[in-house]
Design a protein around this motif. Structure first.
Motif, mmCIF file in Angstrom:
data_model
loop_
_atom_site.group_PDB
_atom_site.id
_atom_site.type_symbol
_atom_site.label_atom_id
_atom_site.label_comp_id
_atom_site.label_asym_id
_atom_site.label_seq_id
_atom_site.Cartn_x
_atom_site.Cartn_y
_atom_site.Cartn_z
ATOM 1 N N ARG A 53 -5.244 -5.320 -5.935
ATOM 2 C CA ARG A 53 -4.784 -6.582 -5.351
ATOM 3 C C ARG A 53 -5.760 -7.105 -4.304
ATOM 4 O O ARG A 53 -5.941 -8.318 -4.163
ATOM 5 C CB ARG A 53 -3.396 -6.394 -4.756
ATOM 6 C CG ARG A 53 -2.313 -6.275 -5.833
ATOM 7 C CD ARG A 53 -0.946 -6.043 -5.237
ATOM 8 N NE ARG A 53 0.096 -6.121 -6.271
ATOM 9 C CZ ARG A 53 1.167 -5.350 -6.316
ATOM 10 N NH1 ARG A 53 1.369 -4.434 -5.362
ATOM 11 N NH2 ARG A 53 2.044 -5.484 -7.288
ATOM 12 N N HIS A 55 2.570 -2.020 -10.897
ATOM 13 C CA HIS A 55 2.602 -0.577 -10.629
ATOM 14 C C HIS A 55 3.576 0.064 -11.606
ATOM 15 O O HIS A 55 4.795 -0.080 -11.491
ATOM 16 C CB HIS A 55 3.047 -0.313 -9.187
ATOM 17 C CG HIS A 55 3.191 1.140 -8.868
ATOM 18 N ND1 HIS A 55 4.190 1.628 -8.048
ATOM 19 C CD2 HIS A 55 2.476 2.217 -9.279
ATOM 20 C CE1 HIS A 55 4.073 2.932 -7.953
ATOM 21 N NE2 HIS A 55 3.039 3.311 -8.696
ATOM 22 N N ALA A 90 -2.900 -1.248 -4.918
ATOM 23 C CA ALA A 90 -3.250 -1.893 -3.649
ATOM 24 C C ALA A 90 -4.731 -2.252 -3.614
ATOM 25 O O ALA A 90 -5.107 -3.346 -3.150
ATOM 26 C CB ALA A 90 -2.896 -0.983 -2.475
#
Length: 199
Positions: A81, A91, A78
């Motif tokens: 990104r 992932h 996360a």
């Protein structure tokens, strides 16, 4: 004592703090430059244990290389990104990874050394399966065989290393030759770093 099974939970917990406090002075650049030496931009790069992507994945992106970034901690993906959206973010656990593609550069920088010795040994066929002709493989280890526990934020984190001799043998058995090994290199913030090339 923290063990290898605690690594991904620790990075899930510490991802935001780690990304915020990560050293971005790019002390890694001398080693990164060695992976691209003599080759134009547009290389395919596999960054295993990519973390937040800053500064390493971002360095390759700025060079106009194509980065596939893999991390076993969803919270780290996360962060990646959000910070380096130009990467292909995956992932997944690097152990047993099978993307069905080959890359010009493979990195296990400050990530591979979190695996236990048996899992490190098992990674060399994974490296080979993802290596294009003349691929460069760059990874950190310890200067000698052993185990240690460090810290990331408020969490203890496990590290392990095989011996230099065993790494050389594993590389050779899986189609790589060592370009250089720099144990506890002051120019790399005291890290022990290996560069190998697929033969």
């Amino acid at each position: 004592m923290s063990g290898p099974d605690d690594i991904l939970p620790a990075y899930e917990t510490e991802a935001a703090r780690w990304a915020r406090e990560r050293n971005r002075t790019l002390w890694e650049e001398p080693a990164l430059l060695a992976t691209v030496a003599g080759r134009p931009p547009g290389l395919s790069v596999l960054d295993l244990g990519c973390g937040s992507g800053e500064p390493i994945a971002a360095w390759y992106v700025a060079r106009a290389d194509r980065v596939t970034a893999v991390d076993g901690a969803a919270a780290m993906i996360a962060q990646l990104r959000a910070r380096v959206p130009q990467t292909e973010a995956i992932h997944a656990d690097m152990r047993g990874l099978n993307l069905g593609r080959r890359f010009d550069v493979i990195l296990g920088f400050n990530s591979f050394f979190h695996l236990c010795p048996a899992d490190q040994r098992a990674m060399f066929p994974v490296f080979a399966a993802h290596s294009a002709p003349a691929a460069r493989l760059l990874f950190t280890s310890g200067p000698s065989a052993g185990e240690a526990v460090g810290r990331v934020g408020g969490s203890p984190v496990y590290h392990a290393s095989l011996s230099p001799h065993e790494y050389r043998d594993l590389l050779s058995a899986n189609g790589f030759s060592v370009v250089w090994f720099r144990p506890e290199d002051p120019g790399l913030m005291g890290h022990s770093v290996r560069l190998a090339v697929a033969t």
